[in-house]
Design an enzyme around this catalytic site. Structure first.
Site, PDB file in Angstrom:
ATOM      1  N   GLU A 134       0.929  -1.275  -0.070  1.00 43.74           N
ATOM      2  CA  GLU A 134       0.194  -0.107   0.150  1.00 43.74           C
ATOM      3  C   GLU A 134       0.786   1.401   0.029  1.00 43.74           C
ATOM      4  OE1 GLU A 134      -3.091  -0.428   2.963  1.00 43.74           O
ATOM      5  OE2 GLU A 134      -4.039  -1.740   1.682  1.00 43.74           O
ATOM      6  N   TYR A 141     -11.565  -3.098   0.481  1.00 42.92           N
ATOM      7  CA  TYR A 141     -12.433  -3.033   1.605  1.00 42.92           C
ATOM      8  C   TYR A 141     -13.988  -2.464   1.251  1.00 42.92           C
ATOM      9  CZ  TYR A 141      -8.570  -4.773   4.439  1.00 42.92           C
ATOM     10  OH  TYR A 141      -7.566  -5.519   4.585  1.00 42.92           O
TER      11      TYR A 141
HETATM   12  C1  EVA Z   1      -7.030  -3.376   7.843  1.00 46.81           C
HETATM   13  N1  EVA Z   1      -5.925  -2.913   5.632  1.00 46.81           N
HETATM   14  O1  EVA Z   1      -7.313  -2.543   7.899  1.00 46.81           O
HETATM   15  C2  EVA Z   1      -5.558  -3.789   7.040  1.00 46.81           C
HETATM   16  C3  EVA Z   1      -4.464  -3.480   7.600  1.00 46.81           C
HETATM   17  C4  EVA Z   1      -3.281  -3.928   6.817  1.00 46.81           C
HETATM   18  O2  EVA Z   1      -4.359  -4.335   8.799  1.00 46.81           O
HETATM   19  C5  EVA Z   1      -4.760  -2.636   5.046  1.00 46.81           C
HETATM   20  O3  EVA Z   1      -2.644  -3.437   4.489  1.00 46.81           O
HETATM   21  O4  EVA Z   1      -5.140  -1.871   4.291  1.00 46.81           O
HETATM   22  C6  EVA Z   1      -3.249  -2.980   5.362  1.00 46.81           C
HETATM   23  O5  EVA Z   1      -1.877  -3.774   7.315  1.00 46.81           O
HETATM   24  O6  EVA Z   1      -7.539  -4.206   8.478  1.00 46.81           O
END
Ligand code: EVA
Length: 604
Positions: free
Chosen positions: A417, A473
């Site tokens: 990232e 996400y």
């Molecule tokens: C998260 N999201 O929000 C994960 C992080 C991780 O723990 C990310 O790459 O984009 C990161 O380290 O849970």
């Protein structure tokens, strides 16, 4: 000559002593250990285990959160019989940096907390006596450290780290320390590359030694029977009727290397090696020429009490759980793991995306939130970048030298990232990607894990990748809660936009997931409940199953893990499919059902 990255193994000639146990330990609250001459012996009589992170042993919060120099001390007996050999103290890791002193003499300093280094102590050693070993470590974060962050001083005068990443900044001597005796003329490097023709494998090898005597390589099968032999520092070994290393069906040959003079063995070293090829062809991954689909996890080295410390029991349990659930792969998010993990992955036939600790290259204390905001931090425009890049290149080199012979390692992940929204990132990326290509004789595919800000419209660096890795996400950090009903459409729109750019390579989801508190159920669902997680995962399943280019799913995360405290985290990140104690949460049964039913060549 570069330091040897070979794993420390005893042989007919080599000697290895594990120095694990209780070492003296103290924190340098005032940062004056150097001035007080602690290299000759540290104060007090506090002891902690090595290997382990120091943070979680104590009940004092100042110790858990300590940022600065920490010191360790032990005594090492060096046998007089080893007088004619080179003596190394080999640290599998010292997080994030440190200096080693032996008998009061400074031997070596090393930057980076996740790769090995050796202190050669021949010049200062006292033979057949105890030798004083003192280690000064440091766990501060900066714009030039990998991982990146900042270290700030509070009004009380106490220091604390502010990571630009989402895992606790565990530190200490977190991996084994070994005393190694090597012959003066020794093998320092060994590299293999595999070519298959029908049922025959051609293993091209290279060795680097410190002398001129001839080298031989012998190969034995798993039954211990002799298979083939080659002579010379470099060459090709032909293995007819080869037993290939396959996913979740591993086979390891034993390669025995010797430097000889007549009948005398000057050095001997052995490695277990799986023979396989791995490549990207169009939008497919081919293992030994056959399509393979990745199922598994982003992980962490993280467990109760020992933190990020090497813990063979946890490693064993993790592999048993990964087998139970039907996984076949994982990413070493967000740093190179202990060598023993790759050895187990070789033995169990897991496919590993191996990551350098280039995480936090996006200036944010809540990067997981800002990652979806469209925000750019112009990270690669800072004047600290040349030093950061030097450290990054060193770590790429050490990672590849350490892990290049592992059959399990199928790809290099060169960042997690990073901020790729400004053109200033591209020269940096070009150099990192070129270096990995140049160093790896197997030319494994290279990638980096992209956050949502690295969108098809804005990302300036995706073109360096041999395959694309997405951390996404939708339905959690954006379009979460009741809005999740809009998440699938937004997700598909992004996939379509990537394809519209004409990208033709495999896509892997290296992160997706949502937090779930163990035991939280609610109908109708709410965020953090098991029901919500299932609805979320069904969206991803539908999208994954409808795009041919998606060739891997690695959910975030294998287990709940520790992070800094804060309002976005409930004593850590709870996206684990298993708890931190390695018991299944509700989603584990969803994945077991899905992955056990997906063929290995899914969408092949
Ligand atoms: C998260 N999201 O929000 C994960 C992080 C991780 O723990 C990310 O790459 O984009 C990161 O380290 O849970």
């Amino acid at each position: 000559m570069k330091q040897s990255m070979l794993y420390p193994r005893a042989s007919a000639v080599r000697r290895v002593v594990d120095l694990g146990g209780m070492w003296k330990f103290c924190l340098d609250w005032d940062g004056n250990g150097d001035a007080l001459g602690w290299k000759d012996g540290i104060p007090g009589d506090e002891r902690i285990p090595v290997p382990a992170s120091f943070n979680d042993f104590y009940t004092d919060k100042d110790i858990r959160e300590f940022a600065g120099d920490f010191w360790y001390e032990t005594e090492v007996f060096v046998p007089g019989e080893w007088k004619d050999m080179h003596i190394d103290l080999r640290f599998a890791a010292l997080t994030h940096r440190g200096t080693v002193y032996v008998n009061g003499q400074e031997i070596i300093s090393h930057e980076g907390g996740f790769l090995p280094f050796s202190a050669r102590i021949d010049e200062v050693v006292k033979w057949n006596e105890k030798n004083l070993v003192v280690v000064k470590g440091n766990n501060e974060l900066s714009f030039t450290s990998l991982p990146a962050g900042i270290t700030q001083t509070l009004k009380t005068g106490k220091k604390m780290v502010r990571p630009f990443f989402d895992f606790f900044n565990y530190a200490g001597i977190q991996r084994p320390v070994k005393l190694v005796a090597l012959p003066k003329e020794s093998i320092v490097d060994f590299t293999v590359n595999h070519r298959l023709e029908g049922t025959t494998a051609y293993v091209e090898y290279q060795t680097v030694t410190t002398g001129e005597h001839p080298v031989t390589v012998e190969v034995y099968d798993e039954a211990g029977s002799f298979v083939a032999k080659a002579e010379g520092a470099a060459g090709t070994i032909e293995i007819p009727q080869v037993h290939l290393w396959e996913v979740r069906n591993a086979y390891l040959y034993r390669f025995v290397l010797r430097i000889t003079e007549g009948d005398a063995v000057i050095d001997e070293y052995e490695e277990e090696i799986g023979i396989r090829t791995f490549e990207v062809q169009g939008n497919r991954f081919l293992l030994n020429g056959h399509p393979v689909y990745l199922k598994g996890f982003g992980k962490h080295e993280d467990s109760d009490i020992v933190g990020r410390g090497y813990h063979p029991g946890v490693i064993k349990r993790d592999f048993e759980l990964m087998k139970w659930i039907g996984a076949n792969s994982f990413r070493t998010s967000h740093y190179p793991y202990s060598e023993e993990i790759y050895q187990m992955a070789d033995r169990e036939g897991f496919l590993v995306i191996d990551e350098v600790p280039a995480v936090g290259f996006f200036e944010s204390l809540v990067n997981f939130v800002d990652a979806v905001s469209g925000k750019s931090t112009n990270f690669f425009e800072r004047d600290t970048v040349p030093e950061l890049k030097k450290n990054h290149l060193d770590m790429v080199e050490d990672l590849i030298r350490r892990d290049k012979n592992h059959a399990c390692v199928i790809a290099w992940s060169l960042f997690n990232e990073p901020d790729t929204m400004s053109e200033s990132a591209t020269p940096y990326f070009a150099d990192i990607f070129a270096r990995a290509q140049e160093l790896d004789v197997q030319k494994r595919p290279r990638t980096f894990a992209m956050e949502l800000n690295s969108s098809p419209e804005k990302c300036t660096c995706y073109q360096f990748c041999d395959f694309l890795c997405f951390n996404r996400y939708y339905g959690w950090y954006l379009l979460g809660g009741y809005e999740m009903q809009d998440a699938e459409e937004a997700f598909r729109k992004e996939m379509d936009a990537w394809l519209a750019k004409g990208v033709d390579c495999p896509f892997v989801f290296t992160e997706y997931g949502c937090d779930n508190l163990q035991g939280e159920y609610k109908l109708p669902s709410v965020q953090w409940s098991a029901e919500y997680e299932l609805e979320y995962l069904k969206i991803y399943e539908r999208v994954f199953d409808s795009y041919d280019c998606i060739k891997g799913e690695q959910v975030w995360n294998f287990a709940d893990f520790q992070t800094v405290e804060g309002i976005m985290r409930v004593n850590g990140n709870k996206k684990g499919i298993f708890t931190r104690q390695r018991q299944p949460k509700a989603a584990a049964y969803y994945f077991k059902n899905r992955w056990e039913n997906l063929p290995v060549d899914y969408k092949g």
